[in-house]
Design a protein around this motif. Structure first.
Motif, short mmCIF file in Angstrom:
data_model
loop_
_atom_site.label_atom_id
_atom_site.label_comp_id
_atom_site.label_asym_id
_atom_site.label_seq_id
_atom_site.Cartn_x
_atom_site.Cartn_y
_atom_site.Cartn_z
N TYR A 1 0.86 -1.18 0.00
CA TYR A 1 0.00 0.00 0.00
C TYR A 1 0.90 1.23 0.00
O TYR A 1 2.07 1.15 0.37
N MET B 1 -6.13 6.82 -1.89
CA MET B 1 -6.59 5.50 -2.26
C MET B 1 -7.75 5.06 -1.36
O MET B 1 -8.76 4.51 -1.83
N TYR C 1 -3.02 -3.39 -2.29
CA TYR C 1 -4.28 -2.67 -2.41
C TYR C 1 -4.77 -2.55 -3.85
O TYR C 1 -5.98 -2.49 -4.09
N VAL C 2 -3.86 -2.50 -4.81
CA VAL C 2 -4.31 -2.38 -6.21
C VAL C 2 -5.09 -3.62 -6.64
O VAL C 2 -5.91 -3.56 -7.55
N PHE C 3 -4.83 -4.74 -5.99
CA PHE C 3 -5.52 -5.99 -6.33
C PHE C 3 -6.75 -6.22 -5.46
O PHE C 3 -7.80 -6.62 -5.95
N TYR D 1 -10.13 -2.69 -2.76
CA TYR D 1 -11.56 -2.39 -2.81
C TYR D 1 -12.36 -3.48 -2.12
O TYR D 1 -13.31 -3.19 -1.36
N SER E 1 -7.21 -11.44 -8.68
CA SER E 1 -6.13 -10.56 -9.13
C SER E 1 -6.07 -10.45 -10.65
O SER E 1 -5.53 -9.48 -11.18
N VAL F 1 -7.05 -7.28 -12.52
CA VAL F 1 -6.11 -6.18 -12.59
C VAL F 1 -4.88 -6.56 -13.42
O VAL F 1 -4.45 -5.83 -14.31
N SER F 2 -4.31 -7.72 -13.10
CA SER F 2 -3.01 -8.09 -13.68
C SER F 2 -3.11 -8.68 -15.08
O SER F 2 -2.17 -8.56 -15.88
#
Length: 293
Positions: free
Chosen positions: A14, A23, A50-52, A55, A273, A276-277
């Motif tokens: 994060y 964020m 956090y990007v994965f 939320y 994931s 996103v990835s």
């Protein structure tokens, strides 16, 4: 001077600076008013970057805030490092993140350790472990918004089975009753870990089919959690050779919730994931689940 546990994954899992608040504000942009019902007994939250999974994690904290913040969060996470005691309760002091410090509820920590037949008071297991740390910015952000001080009891699990869940769930419930604490248990876990990076490929699927197939496998476990079925959850994990990393904490949350009078559980959000990835080398499932009286 109180001992401080410094952040181990700020700047990687994060953001380490002002971007963290941005964020969190983005994740919690639909946050309502703080409630006072206090029906929530426990929650399940992911602990990836956090990007994965940020939320998805935010959904449980939104639900807790709108239900009413407790005095103490007992946070259970898997021990990924292998350091320290197999069942390690952080004894006292403060945990630091870029948002400041949060106090450990040392009375509650000591009571859990005393009432449990397996838990030790131990700091070492927590030194580099990320599964609990990544939960704290959510708690701190919402505590500040509510103008409240909340405390934590971090517990890492290097052993995860039904016996551990029964012991700890009962110890947390009894400790809370003994001290008159208003408690919410957070079980920090990710679900299936799929792909060559994890050495786990139980089935083959095209990239566009993979998230759906992983969701099918995860939902066999999630259904057991929603039924408060600890034994069934561990049976499914064993039969599937499933790679969920924090079943002991989830089992503990279920046992605690049953004792605390919970009657319903709800899946708030699920993702992987891959969304996103777009990578099939390592795909992880994430879920947020709430348990209520």
């Amino acid at each position: 001077m109180a001992k401080v546990r410094y952040p181990a994954v700020a700047g990687s899992f994060y953001p380490s600076g002002q971007a963290l608040i941005g964020m969190l504000e983005e994740f919690l942009g639909d946050l309502g008013e703080e409630g006072s019902e206090r029906r929530i007994t426990a929650g399940v939250a992911p602990h990836a970057g956090y990007v994965f999974s940020g939320y998805t994690a935010s959904r449980i904290y939104k639900a807790i805030f709108e239900d009413g913040l407790p005095e103490t969060f007992v946070i259970l996470g898997p021990n990924h490092t292998g350091m320290g005691s197999p069942i390690a309760v952080y004894p006292s002091g403060k945990w630091r993140t870029p948002l400041g410090d949060v106090d450990v509820d040392s009375e509650m920590a000591r009571a859990i350790s005393r009432l449990s037949g397996i838990a030790d008071l131990d700091e070492t297991a927590h030194t580099y472990e990320h599964s609990i740390e990544v939960q704290l910015p959510f708690i701190q952000y919402l505590a500040k918004k509510a103008g409240k001080d909340v405390k934590i009891v971090p517990i890492t699990l290097g052993i995860q089975d039904e016996e551990v869940a029964e012991d700890l769930g009962k110890a947390i419930f009894e400790a809370g009753g003994e001290l008159g604490r208003d408690v919410v248990v957070i079980a920090s876990t990710d679900f299936m870990h799929y792909g060559p990076m994890y050495g786990y490929i139980p089935f083959r699927a095209r990239a566009d089919e993979l998230p759906h197939r992983i969701k099918e496998w995860d939902f066999r476990v999630i259904r057991r959690i929603l039924d408060f079925d600890v034994r069934g959850m561990f049976r499914e994990l064993k039969e599937m050779n499933h790679t969920m990393c924090g079943p002991g904490g989830v089992g503990t949350a279920i046992v605690y919730s049953r004792l605390a009078g919970a009657v319903e559980a709800e899946l708030l959000h699920y993702t992987t994931s891959f969304e996103v990835s777009r990578s099939t080398d390592a795909v992880v499932g994430y879920a947020s689940i709430v348990m209520r009286k």
